[in-house]
Design a protein around this motif. Structure first.
Motif, PDB file in Angstrom:
ATOM      1  N   ILE A  81       0.857  -1.187   0.000  1.00  0.00           N
ATOM      2  CA  ILE A  81       0.000   0.000   0.000  1.00  0.00           C
ATOM      3  C   ILE A  81       0.891   1.234   0.000  1.00  0.00           C
ATOM      4  O   ILE A  81       1.795   1.357   0.826  1.00  0.00           O
ATOM      5  CB  ILE A  81      -0.922   0.021   1.238  1.00  0.00           C
ATOM      6  CG1 ILE A  81      -1.809  -1.220   1.257  1.00  0.00           C
ATOM      7  CG2 ILE A  81      -1.764   1.289   1.258  1.00  0.00           C
ATOM      8  CD1 ILE A  81      -2.633  -1.361   2.513  1.00  0.00           C
ATOM      9  N   LEU A  82       0.616   2.145  -0.929  1.00  0.00           N
ATOM     10  CA  LEU A  82       1.334   3.414  -0.960  1.00  0.00           C
ATOM     11  C   LEU A  82       0.697   4.359   0.045  1.00  0.00           C
ATOM     12  O   LEU A  82      -0.506   4.326   0.275  1.00  0.00           O
ATOM     13  CB  LEU A  82       1.261   4.024  -2.354  1.00  0.00           C
ATOM     14  CG  LEU A  82       1.873   3.195  -3.469  1.00  0.00           C
ATOM     15  CD1 LEU A  82       1.642   3.879  -4.814  1.00  0.00           C
ATOM     16  CD2 LEU A  82       3.346   2.953  -3.231  1.00  0.00           C
ATOM     17  N   ASN A  83       1.527   5.212   0.621  1.00  0.00           N
ATOM     18  CA  ASN A  83       1.058   6.220   1.569  1.00  0.00           C
ATOM     19  C   ASN A  83       1.944   7.438   1.429  1.00  0.00           C
ATOM     20  O   ASN A  83       2.956   7.552   2.108  1.00  0.00           O
ATOM     21  CB  ASN A  83       1.072   5.684   2.999  1.00  0.00           C
ATOM     22  CG  ASN A  83       0.453   6.655   3.972  1.00  0.00           C
ATOM     23  OD1 ASN A  83      -0.522   7.313   3.655  1.00  0.00           O
ATOM     24  ND2 ASN A  83       1.030   6.768   5.156  1.00  0.00           N
ATOM     25  N   LYS A  84       1.569   8.312   0.491  1.00  0.00           N
ATOM     26  CA  LYS A  84       2.379   9.472   0.118  1.00  0.00           C
ATOM     27  C   LYS A  84       3.770   8.988  -0.283  1.00  0.00           C
ATOM     28  O   LYS A  84       3.897   8.274  -1.265  1.00  0.00           O
ATOM     29  CB  LYS A  84       2.384  10.529   1.210  1.00  0.00           C
ATOM     30  CG  LYS A  84       1.041  11.225   1.357  1.00  0.00           C
ATOM     31  CD  LYS A  84       1.143  12.498   2.156  1.00  0.00           C
ATOM     32  CE  LYS A  84      -0.196  13.221   2.109  1.00  0.00           C
ATOM     33  NZ  LYS A  84      -0.178  14.467   2.810  1.00  0.00           N
ATOM     34  N   ASP A  85       4.807   9.310   0.472  1.00  0.00           N
ATOM     35  CA  ASP A  85       6.167   8.921   0.101  1.00  0.00           C
ATOM     36  C   ASP A  85       6.613   7.621   0.755  1.00  0.00           C
ATOM     37  O   ASP A  85       7.791   7.278   0.696  1.00  0.00           O
ATOM     38  CB  ASP A  85       7.147  10.040   0.487  1.00  0.00           C
ATOM     39  CG  ASP A  85       6.911  11.309  -0.310  1.00  0.00           C
ATOM     40  OD1 ASP A  85       6.468  11.197  -1.473  1.00  0.00           O
ATOM     41  OD2 ASP A  85       7.158  12.405   0.216  1.00  0.00           O
ATOM     42  N   ALA A  86       5.695   6.901   1.378  1.00  0.00           N
ATOM     43  CA  ALA A  86       6.040   5.661   2.074  1.00  0.00           C
ATOM     44  C   ALA A  86       5.353   4.474   1.394  1.00  0.00           C
ATOM     45  O   ALA A  86       4.399   4.633   0.645  1.00  0.00           O
ATOM     46  CB  ALA A  86       5.611   5.751   3.534  1.00  0.00           C
ATOM     47  N   VAL A  87       5.871   3.305   1.693  1.00  0.00           N
ATOM     48  CA  VAL A  87       5.272   2.064   1.239  1.00  0.00           C
ATOM     49  C   VAL A  87       5.038   1.198   2.465  1.00  0.00           C
ATOM     50  O   VAL A  87       5.908   1.052   3.311  1.00  0.00           O
ATOM     51  CB  VAL A  87       6.207   1.328   0.244  1.00  0.00           C
ATOM     52  CG1 VAL A  87       5.641  -0.015  -0.135  1.00  0.00           C
ATOM     53  CG2 VAL A  87       6.450   2.179  -0.996  1.00  0.00           C
ATOM     54  N   MET A  88       3.810   0.641   2.558  1.00  0.00           N
ATOM     55  CA  MET A  88       3.478  -0.223   3.686  1.00  0.00           C
ATOM     56  C   MET A  88       3.198  -1.619   3.152  1.00  0.00           C
ATOM     57  O   MET A  88       2.573  -1.771   2.101  1.00  0.00           O
ATOM     58  CB  MET A  88       2.242   0.303   4.421  1.00  0.00           C
ATOM     59  CG  MET A  88       2.407   1.709   4.952  1.00  0.00           C
ATOM     60  SD  MET A  88       0.984   2.306   5.915  1.00  0.00           S
ATOM     61  CE  MET A  88      -0.343   2.151   4.757  1.00  0.00           C
TER      62      MET A  88
END
Length: 103
Positions: free
Chosen positions: A8-15
């Protein structure tokens, strides 16, 4: 490794999360345990990982600094960003119970 995971993308992060687990699934469990419906909820967010949550809630709110794709699915967008947007939302809820956004 054979793990059932989703990215899952979350702005500039990846989860990396177990498949089917997101904010909406967590809220669904909590509402079920409390005997409430999504009709009784307001969700607020700013990024991709908030989309399912806003779609579940009766009233989905994006803060001003939210990604454009989230603003598109929100019932309304606050004027303030980040915490200021959340305070704006709470003030509106206390003042009018969000009656101006009735379906």
């Amino acid at each position: 490794m054979g793990l059932d995971l989703q990215v899952i993308l979350n702005k500039d992060a990846v989860m990396v999360m177990p498949s089917g687990i997101n904010k909406a699934s967590g809220l669904s469990v909590a509402l079920s345990e409390l005997g409430l419906s999504p009709h009784n909820t307001v969700g607020v967010g700013d990024a991709e990982n908030d989309r399912a949550l806003l779609n579940l809630c009766e009233c989905g709110v994006a803060v001003a600094n939210a990604l454009p794709m989230l603003k598109e699915v929100a019932d309304f967008v606050t004027k303030g960003d980040r915490g200021a947007g959340v305070i704006e939302l709470i003030d509106q809820m206390l003042a009018s119970d969000l009656s101006e956004f009735s379906p």
